[in-house]
Design a protein around this motif. Structure first.
Motif, short mmCIF file in Angstrom:
data_model
loop_
_atom_site.label_atom_id
_atom_site.label_comp_id
_atom_site.label_asym_id
_atom_site.label_seq_id
_atom_site.Cartn_x
_atom_site.Cartn_y
_atom_site.Cartn_z
N ASN A 148 70.99 64.94 57.19
CA ASN A 148 72.43 64.86 57.45
C ASN A 148 73.15 65.94 56.67
OD1 ASN A 148 72.30 62.71 59.23
ND2 ASN A 148 72.59 61.16 57.65
N TRP A 149 74.13 66.55 57.30
CA TRP A 149 74.91 67.62 56.70
C TRP A 149 76.39 67.28 56.83
CZ3 TRP A 149 72.83 72.55 55.06
CH2 TRP A 149 71.44 72.63 55.18
N ILE A 150 77.18 67.75 55.89
CA ILE A 150 78.63 67.72 56.03
C ILE A 150 79.04 69.10 56.50
CG2 ILE A 150 78.92 68.19 53.53
CD1 ILE A 150 81.30 66.07 55.72
N SER A 151 79.69 69.14 57.64
CA SER A 151 79.93 70.41 58.33
C SER A 151 81.41 70.62 58.59
CB SER A 151 79.16 70.44 59.65
OG SER A 151 79.50 71.59 60.42
N PHE A 193 77.10 71.91 54.03
CA PHE A 193 76.22 71.55 52.93
C PHE A 193 75.41 70.33 53.37
CE2 PHE A 193 79.73 73.57 50.68
CZ PHE A 193 79.10 74.32 49.70
N PHE A 194 74.15 70.26 52.93
CA PHE A 194 73.41 69.06 53.28
C PHE A 194 73.75 67.94 52.30
CE2 PHE A 194 70.20 69.67 50.02
CZ PHE A 194 69.54 68.48 49.94
N ILE A 195 73.71 66.72 52.80
CA ILE A 195 74.11 65.56 52.02
C ILE A 195 72.93 65.08 51.18
CG2 ILE A 195 74.88 63.15 52.19
CD1 ILE A 195 76.42 63.97 54.70
N PRO A 196 73.14 64.78 49.90
CA PRO A 196 72.03 64.34 49.04
C PRO A 196 71.26 63.20 49.69
CG PRO A 196 74.01 64.66 47.74
CD PRO A 196 74.42 64.83 49.16
N GLU A 197 69.95 63.23 49.49
CA GLU A 197 69.07 62.30 50.17
C GLU A 197 69.42 60.84 49.89
OE1 GLU A 197 64.25 61.67 50.85
OE2 GLU A 197 64.99 63.16 49.42
N MET A 198 69.83 60.53 48.67
CA MET A 198 70.10 59.14 48.33
C MET A 198 71.33 58.59 49.05
SD MET A 198 71.59 59.38 44.42
CE MET A 198 71.67 57.59 44.32
N LYS A 241 90.08 77.14 54.04
CA LYS A 241 90.46 75.75 54.26
C LYS A 241 89.22 74.86 54.38
CE LYS A 241 92.69 72.84 57.81
NZ LYS A 241 91.47 72.20 58.32
N TYR A 242 88.26 75.28 55.20
CA TYR A 242 87.07 74.45 55.41
C TYR A 242 86.18 74.41 54.18
CZ TYR A 242 88.23 74.09 60.37
OH TYR A 242 88.85 73.82 61.55
N TYR A 243 86.07 75.54 53.48
CA TYR A 243 85.26 75.54 52.26
C TYR A 243 85.85 74.56 51.25
CZ TYR A 243 82.74 76.98 48.11
OH TYR A 243 81.96 76.98 46.98
N GLN A 244 87.17 74.57 51.10
CA GLN A 244 87.81 73.67 50.14
C GLN A 244 87.64 72.22 50.54
OE1 GLN A 244 89.59 74.76 47.11
NE2 GLN A 244 88.95 72.64 46.81
N ILE A 303 86.43 68.41 58.86
CA ILE A 303 84.99 68.38 58.58
C ILE A 303 84.41 67.06 59.07
CG2 ILE A 303 85.21 69.96 56.62
CD1 ILE A 303 84.99 67.58 54.74
N PHE A 304 83.09 67.03 59.24
CA PHE A 304 82.45 65.82 59.77
C PHE A 304 81.00 65.75 59.29
CE2 PHE A 304 81.78 69.28 62.72
CZ PHE A 304 80.45 69.17 63.09
N VAL A 305 80.44 64.53 59.32
CA VAL A 305 79.03 64.33 58.99
C VAL A 305 78.23 64.43 60.28
CG1 VAL A 305 77.31 62.69 58.13
CG2 VAL A 305 79.53 62.87 57.00
N GLY A 306 77.21 65.26 60.26
CA GLY A 306 76.35 65.42 61.43
C GLY A 306 74.89 65.40 61.04
#
Length: 244
Positions: A81-84, A149-154, A104-107, A167-170
């Motif tokens: 899963n990534w936050i994009s 960025f990828f979301i930490p595994e935990m 804007k998106y980086y922030q 932004i969204f989780v994908g």
């Protein structure tokens, strides 16, 4: 009097910190400099510093492929899963220019890890920052871009949703990718040259099923890091339905 001096000192410190934070983005302009990028050989990889810098990195498994040219590796990446960011327009045919959309998106991505999410969850930011450019097959130009960025595994299974609407989780399905290691400074222009060279190699070898319209650049280190210690990777991945 002492209290007044302390208040003034704290105010000055706040101003300095604010200016430093905003100035962080000005360094993006340095990415336009003419880079000195060397494609490193596979056996030289272990001589590099810890590219993850103590942060969590995406996992992968090396695929044994003896016919690949020096500096190119083949890897299998698991589903993650990534936050994009939402898609944004390139500037000067680059996904790394400091446009208003980019900043804007980086922030917003940065703030997601700082608790600006539905759970108020603080997470250690991962590496790399991934920039993806969709390449027009006719012109070779970049049509649009993403940052992620990828979301930490935990936290991956029940990742909190972002509060920012941009932004969204994908989920990225498992992939097999050709990877070129880039040691030293980088620019999007140089990444496009490497992408084109890798694409031509794949075409000459009649390798099918590669999504060559997608340029993936994983940046592990950069801002504030001396050029010899900078490290990034360019990925060209197989289409998901043609992975096996």
């Amino acid at each position: 009097m002492d209290n007044m001096m302390l208040s003034i000192s704290m105010l000055l410190l706040l101003i300095v910190c604010t200016l430093a934070g905003s100035g962080r983005y000005k360094v993006i302009a340095a990415l336009n400099a003419d880079p000195n990028i060397d494609l490193i050989e596979i056996e030289e990889f272990q001589t590099l510093p810890n590219i993850c810098n103590g942060k969590e990195c995406p996992k992968y498994a090396d695929v044994d492929e003896k016919k690949l040219p020096t500096g190119v590796k083949l890897r299998d990446y698991p589903g993650m899963n990534w936050i994009s960011s939402s898609r944004y327009q390139p500037v000067g045919n680059s996904c790394l220019e400091g446009s208003d959309e980019f900043i804007k998106y980086y922030q917003e991505l940065y703030n997601y890890f700082k608790g600006v999410n539905t759970m108020g969850l603080l997470m250690e930011r991962t590496v790399p920052i991934r920039a993806i450019g969709q390449v027009d097959p006719e012109t070779g130009n970049i049509n649009y871009c993403y940052l992620m960025f990828f979301i930490p595994e935990m936290y991956s299974v029940n990742a909190p949703a972002p509060l920012s609407v941009g932004i969204f989780v994908g989920h990225n399905w498992e992939k097999r990718c050709y990877v070129v290691s880039i040691n030293g400074n980088y620019t999007w222009k140089r990444a496009m040259k490497i992408h084109k060279a890798l694409k031509n190699y794949i075409e000459r070898k009649h390798i099918e099923g590669v999504l060559d319209s997608e340029l993936i650049l994983d940046i592990y280190s950069g801002y504030g890091v001396p050029n010899p210690k900078k490290y990034s990777e360019l990925l060209l991945c197989m289409k998901v339905d043609e992975f096996y």
